[in-house]
Design a protein around this motif. Structure first.
Motif, PDB file in Angstrom:
ATOM      1  N   THR A  34      75.326  28.889  -7.310  1.00 19.80           N
ATOM      2  CA  THR A  34      76.184  29.915  -6.719  1.00 19.80           C
ATOM      3  C   THR A  34      77.254  30.500  -7.630  1.00 19.80           C
ATOM      4  O   THR A  34      77.778  31.574  -7.317  1.00 19.80           O
ATOM      5  N   LEU A  35      77.634  29.851  -8.728  1.00 18.21           N
ATOM      6  CA  LEU A  35      78.805  30.307  -9.485  1.00 18.21           C
ATOM      7  C   LEU A  35      78.412  31.310 -10.573  1.00 18.21           C
ATOM      8  O   LEU A  35      77.482  32.081 -10.395  1.00 18.21           O
TER       9      LEU A  35
ATOM     10  N   VAL B   9      85.462  32.902  -4.024  1.00 17.96           N
ATOM     11  CA  VAL B   9      85.556  31.856  -2.997  1.00 17.96           C
ATOM     12  C   VAL B   9      84.899  30.568  -3.478  1.00 17.96           C
ATOM     13  O   VAL B   9      85.431  29.467  -3.263  1.00 17.96           O
ATOM     14  N   GLY B  10      83.766  30.684  -4.157  1.00 16.48           N
ATOM     15  CA  GLY B  10      83.071  29.495  -4.634  1.00 16.48           C
ATOM     16  C   GLY B  10      83.903  28.696  -5.626  1.00 16.48           C
ATOM     17  O   GLY B  10      84.056  27.474  -5.488  1.00 16.48           O
ATOM     18  N   TYR B  11      84.444  29.375  -6.628  1.00 22.26           N
ATOM     19  CA  TYR B  11      85.293  28.679  -7.590  1.00 22.26           C
ATOM     20  C   TYR B  11      86.562  28.149  -6.924  1.00 22.26           C
ATOM     21  O   TYR B  11      87.019  27.035  -7.223  1.00 22.26           O
TER      22      TYR B  11
ATOM     23  N   LEU C 117      84.330  28.962   2.989  1.00 17.85           N
ATOM     24  CA  LEU C 117      83.230  29.056   2.026  1.00 17.85           C
ATOM     25  C   LEU C 117      81.939  29.507   2.699  1.00 17.85           C
ATOM     26  O   LEU C 117      81.268  30.439   2.233  1.00 17.85           O
ATOM     27  N   GLY C 118      81.579  28.860   3.800  1.00 18.82           N
ATOM     28  CA  GLY C 118      80.333  29.212   4.474  1.00 18.82           C
ATOM     29  C   GLY C 118      80.368  30.583   5.111  1.00 18.82           C
ATOM     30  O   GLY C 118      79.402  31.349   5.013  1.00 18.82           O
ATOM     31  N   THR C 119      81.484  30.930   5.739  1.00 16.87           N
ATOM     32  CA  THR C 119      81.588  32.209   6.434  1.00 16.87           C
ATOM     33  C   THR C 119      81.499  33.388   5.475  1.00 16.87           C
ATOM     34  O   THR C 119      80.918  34.424   5.806  1.00 16.87           O
TER      35      THR C 119
ATOM     36  N   PHE D 213      86.016  24.237  -6.975  1.00 17.02           N
ATOM     37  CA  PHE D 213      86.567  23.801  -8.261  1.00 17.02           C
ATOM     38  C   PHE D 213      88.092  23.710  -8.239  1.00 17.02           C
ATOM     39  O   PHE D 213      88.664  22.635  -8.419  1.00 17.02           O
ATOM     40  N   TYR D 214      88.773  24.832  -8.017  1.00 16.25           N
ATOM     41  CA  TYR D 214      90.222  24.847  -8.198  1.00 16.25           C
ATOM     42  C   TYR D 214      90.980  24.068  -7.123  1.00 16.25           C
ATOM     43  O   TYR D 214      92.070  23.556  -7.385  1.00 16.25           O
TER      44      TYR D 214
END
Length: 406
Positions: A117-118, A22-24, A177-179, A28-29
Motif C-alpha cells: 500500500t505505501l 493515511v497509510g504512512y 485507515l480502512g474508511t 508508521f508515524y
C-alpha cells in the motif's frame, strides 16, 4: 506526457496521495507516539518494542520484489485494496496485543500491508500511467501530499493517546485507515495502459561494478538511517528533556511540513545546480539540526529550531535518489538498478531505529543525536565524492578541436 487522455490519471494521483498519507500516518508515524505507553503496558524496553517496527520494515523490504512483479502483471487495484484491508486488521490487532510475541506477529503482517500500500506500489501505478515530465510531476504530487503524514498523524495520535489511551486510539486510527484507503484503492486505482518494460540485460551487474552505485547507495543508506532513527525517537527524546507530550508530538509533526518544503526546494534548486550538490547541502543542514538538539533542545524555541533544521532535509532522499540513479545509469535498467539499492537502504531503515533504541539504553539520547548527525555527514560526503568523480571524468573527456590546415 500522459499515456492516455482524460482526467482519470490525475484522479488516480490524488487518490494515491491521500492513501499514502493515511497509510504512512497510521502504520508508521503513529508508532513513535505509542512507543512509550506500549513498552510500559507490555513491561518491555523501548528497544524491544522498536524491534516490532524493525520487523515490519524488513518484511516490507523482503516482500517488495514479489509485490512489484505482481503489480506489473495484475495492476494495483486488488493488491492495494487487499493491502488496505490487511493494514486495517493489523492495526486493530495491535490495539489488543498483550505480549511481545503477539506484537511481533502483528507487525510481521503489517510489513506485508506496507509492501502492498505505501510508496513503492503507488509509484509503480503512477509510472504505468505517466511519461516524462508529467511522471515527475505526478510522483512529486504524491510525495508532497504524503509528506504531511507526520504533521497530521503525530499530533492526532498524541491527542487520541491523551484522551483515550493507546489501545482505543489505535482502534480510532484503524477505522480512519480502512474508511479512507479501502474504497479509494478499490474504486480509483486502475492498471496503466502500458506494461512495464523489462530491465536491460546485465544492467545490475554493470552497476554493481561501478563505484558510483556504491557511493549513491551508501549516501542514501546513511541518510535513511538518520531520518528514521530521529523520527522514531524524537517524541521520546523531547519528553525526556522535560517537554510535555502534546508539545513533543506537535514539534515532531513539523518534520512533515519541512519535508514537503525540502522536496519542493530540492526540485527547484536542481534546475540550477547539480542534484548531488543540492542533496549534500540539505543533508549537511540536517546534521547541524541533530547535533544542536542536545545543546538547544531544552527550550521550546531551541527544540523547534533544531527540528526545523533537520526537517528541511527529511524528504529530500525520496526525490533525490531516483533523480541521481537515473542521471548516472540512465533509464534503461533503472528499475532493476534501483531495486538492487533498495535492500541495504531498507535494512538501514529497519535497523537504524533499533540501533538508536539500543544506544539510548546504553549511552543516552545525546549519543543517538550525535550518531544521527554523523550519518547525515557521511551521506553528504558520499554525494560530494560522487559529484567530484563525475566532474573529473567529464574534464578528462577529450574535446574535439578544429583540424589545422596546411
Amino acid at each position: 506526457m500522459l499515456r492516455r487522455t482524460g482526467s482519470r490519471p490525475w484522479d488516480l494521483v490524488a487518490a494515491l496521495a491521500v492513501t499514502s498519507t493515511v497509510g504512512y500516518g497510521v502504520m508508521f508515524y503513529a508508532f513513535a507516539i505509542f512507543l512509550t505507553p506500549v513498552a510500559r503496558d507490555l513491561g518491555a524496553g523501548s528497544a524491544q518494542v522498536t524491534a516490532a517496527l524493525t520487523l515490519a520494515i524488513v518484511v516490507n523490504a523482503a516482500a517488495a520484489p514479489l509485490v512489484g512483479r505482481l503489480l506489473d502483471r495484475y495492476g494495483g487495484r486488488w493488491l492495494m485494496t487487499g493491502g488496505s484491508v490487511l493494514g486495517t486488521l493489523t492495526v486493530l490487532a495491535w490495539s489488543r496485543v498483550e505480549s511481545l510475541p503477539a506484537l511481533y506477529a502483528v507487525f510481521a503482517c503489517m510489513g506485508v500491508a506496507m509492501a502492498l500500500t505505501l510508496y513503492e506500489p503507488a509509484f509503480a501505478v503512477v509510472v504505468s500511467w505517466f511519461d516524462g515530465r508529467s511522471r515527475a510531476t505526478a510522483l512529486l504530487a504524491v510525495t508532497v501530499v504524503a509528506g504531511f503524514a507526520t504533521t497530521i498523524f503525530s499530533p492526532l495520535a498524541g491527542l487520541l493517546n491523551e484522551w483515550y489511551g493507546w489501545r482505543q486510539a489505535l482502534v480510532v486510527l484503524a477505522v480512519v485507515l480502512g474508511t479512507v484507503t479501502v474504497p479509494l484503492h478499490l474504486l480509483v486505482v486502475r492498471r496503466g495502459p502500458d506494461s512495464a518494460h523489462p530491465p536491460k540485460t546485465g544492467a545490475v551487474g554493470d552497476a554493481l561494478r561501478d563505484p558510483a552505485f556504491w557511493l549513491l547507495t551508501g549516501a542514501f543508506v546513511a541518510q535513511s538511517g538518520a531520518v528514521y532513527t530521529l523520527a522514531l525517537h524524537l517524541v521520546s527524546y523531547l519528553t525526556s528533556l522535560g517537554h510535555p507530550g502534546p508539545f513533543a508530538s506537535l514539534v515532531t509533526g513539523l518534520v512533515g511540513v519541512l519535508s514537503v518544503t525540502g522536496r519542493l526546494a530540492t526540485t527547484g534548486l536542481q534546475r540550477r545546480w547539480p542534484a548531488a550538490t543540492v542533496a549534500a547541502v540539505m543533508f549537511t543542514v540536517q546534521a547541524s539540526g541533530a547535533a544542536l538538539l542536545p545543546v538547544l533542545g531544552g527550550t521550546a524555541a531551541g527544540a523547534v529550531a533544531c527540528v526545523l533544521l533537520f526537517g528541511i532535509g527529511y524528504g529530500v532522499g525520496t526525490i533525490a535518489r531516483p533523480v541521481l540513479f537515473a542521471e548516472h545509469f540512465g533509464v534503461a535498467g533503472y528499475g532493476a538498478i534501483a531495486g538492487a539499492a533498495t535492500l541495504p537502504i531498507a535494512l538501514m531503515t529497519a535497523l537504524g531505529p533499533l540501533g538508536g533504541a539500543g544506544l539510548e539504553q546504553t549511552a543516552g539520547y545525546t549519543s543517538v543525536m550525535v550518531a544521527v548527525a554523523v550519518l547525515c555527514v557521511v551521506a553528504a560526503a558520499a554525494l560530494t565524492v560522487h559529484h567530484r568523480r563525475i566532474r573529473a571524468v567529464l574534464r578528462n573527456v577529450p574535446r574535439k578541436t578544429p583540424t589545422s590546415q596546411g
